[in-house]
Design a protein around this motif. Sequence first.
Motif, short mmCIF file in Angstrom:
data_model
loop_
_atom_site.label_atom_id
_atom_site.label_comp_id
_atom_site.label_asym_id
_atom_site.label_seq_id
_atom_site.Cartn_x
_atom_site.Cartn_y
_atom_site.Cartn_z
N VAL A 1 23.80 25.41 67.35
CA VAL A 1 22.57 26.22 67.40
C VAL A 1 22.80 27.56 66.70
O VAL A 1 21.96 28.03 65.92
N ILE A 2 23.94 28.18 66.98
CA ILE A 2 24.25 29.49 66.39
C ILE A 2 24.35 29.39 64.87
O ILE A 2 23.80 30.21 64.12
N LEU A 3 25.03 28.37 64.38
CA LEU A 3 25.20 28.22 62.93
C LEU A 3 23.87 27.93 62.24
O LEU A 3 23.59 28.46 61.16
N ALA A 4 23.05 27.08 62.87
CA ALA A 4 21.74 26.77 62.28
C ALA A 4 20.85 28.00 62.25
O ALA A 4 20.10 28.22 61.30
N ALA A 5 20.94 28.84 63.29
CA ALA A 5 20.14 30.06 63.33
C ALA A 5 20.68 31.12 62.37
O ALA A 5 19.91 31.93 61.83
N TYR A 6 21.99 31.10 62.15
CA TYR A 6 22.61 32.09 61.27
C TYR A 6 22.21 31.87 59.82
O TYR A 6 21.95 32.82 59.08
N ARG A 7 22.19 30.62 59.39
CA ARG A 7 21.78 30.28 58.03
C ARG A 7 20.75 29.15 58.08
O ARG A 7 21.07 28.00 57.80
N PRO A 8 19.50 29.46 58.46
CA PRO A 8 18.50 28.39 58.60
C PRO A 8 18.23 27.64 57.30
O PRO A 8 17.93 26.44 57.33
N ALA A 9 18.34 28.33 56.16
CA ALA A 9 18.11 27.65 54.88
C ALA A 9 19.15 26.56 54.66
O ALA A 9 18.84 25.47 54.16
N TRP A 10 20.40 26.83 55.05
CA TRP A 10 21.45 25.82 54.93
C TRP A 10 21.16 24.65 55.87
O TRP A 10 21.35 23.48 55.49
N ALA A 11 20.72 24.96 57.09
CA ALA A 11 20.42 23.90 58.06
C ALA A 11 19.28 23.02 57.56
O ALA A 11 19.33 21.79 57.69
N LEU A 12 18.25 23.63 56.98
CA LEU A 12 17.13 22.87 56.44
C LEU A 12 17.58 22.00 55.28
O LEU A 12 17.13 20.85 55.13
N THR A 13 18.46 22.53 54.44
CA THR A 13 18.97 21.75 53.31
C THR A 13 19.78 20.56 53.79
O THR A 13 19.63 19.44 53.28
N LEU A 14 20.62 20.78 54.79
CA LEU A 14 21.42 19.68 55.33
C LEU A 14 20.53 18.64 55.99
O LEU A 14 20.79 17.43 55.90
N THR A 15 19.47 19.09 56.65
CA THR A 15 18.51 18.17 57.24
C THR A 15 17.83 17.33 56.17
O THR A 15 17.66 16.11 56.32
N ALA A 16 17.46 17.99 55.08
CA ALA A 16 16.83 17.26 53.97
C ALA A 16 17.78 16.22 53.39
O ALA A 16 17.37 15.09 53.09
N LEU A 17 19.06 16.59 53.25
CA LEU A 17 20.04 15.63 52.75
C LEU A 17 20.20 14.45 53.72
O LEU A 17 20.36 13.30 53.29
#
Length: 221
Positions: A139-155
Motif C-alpha cells: 500500500v505504501i509503495l503504491a501510494a508513494y508512486r501511484p503512476a508506477w502502480a498504475l503502469t504495473l497494473t496496466a502491464l
Amino acid sequence: MENLTLPALTWSGATAFWHELPRTLTAGLVCVLSAAPLAAALLTGAPRALAFAAVLPIALTLTGLAAFTAPIARGDGTTLAALSRVDPVLALLLSAAGLALLAPWGVVPAAAVLLVGPYALAYGAVRGRRGLAAARGGVILAAYRPAWALTLTALTVLGAFAAAASAGVLALVVAPLLLTIAARQTTALLTEIDALQTGAARTGAARTGAARTGAAQGGAR
C-alpha cells in the motif's frame, strides 16, 4: 541502481528474467497448474463462491513465485525451491478480493488488489515481510508512486489478455516476468525511500544539535 526511471527498471527486470529463462518457465508452469482448480470450477459451472475460493491456490503460488523472482531482480541466482516459501496470510488477503466480487461493491477490492497486489508480493519477498506487513508495504509503495502502480497494473491486465489470446502459452511467462519487474521497481523505490529517511534523520539531528548549541550559548551569556 543508478537509473530509477520506470522504463529503465522495466527493461532491466525483463532482461534479468530472460537470463533465468529455463527456471522462470518452469516456475510459470507451476503457476499455470495452480490455476487448474479455478479453471475446473468455471468450466463445470460450479457455484460462484466455490469458483472464487479456488483463487486461493493461485494466490499461494504467487507468494512463492515472488520469493523465487526477487533474487532474479537483484541479479542473483535463484532456485525452484524458493517457490515453497509461500505466505498463507498474504494469499488469503489477496484471494479475498475474489470472494468480495460476490458483493455489489466487489469491484473496489478487486481494483485495490490489482494496484497493490504486485507491490505487496514483491515487498514481502524483497524485505522478508509476511502477511499484513507485506500488504502494508504494498500500500505504501503504491501510494508513494501511484503512476508506477498504475503502469504495473496496466502491464498485468495486458499480460492477462496476452495469455488468454495465446491459448495459455504466454501464461508461462506473464506471472514470473511481471513479478520480476515488480521486484526490480520495489527495490528501487525502497532504496529511494531509505535515502530520503536517512537524509531527513540527519537534517533533524543537525537542527537539534544547532538548537542545543544555541541554547547553551544563550545560557552562557
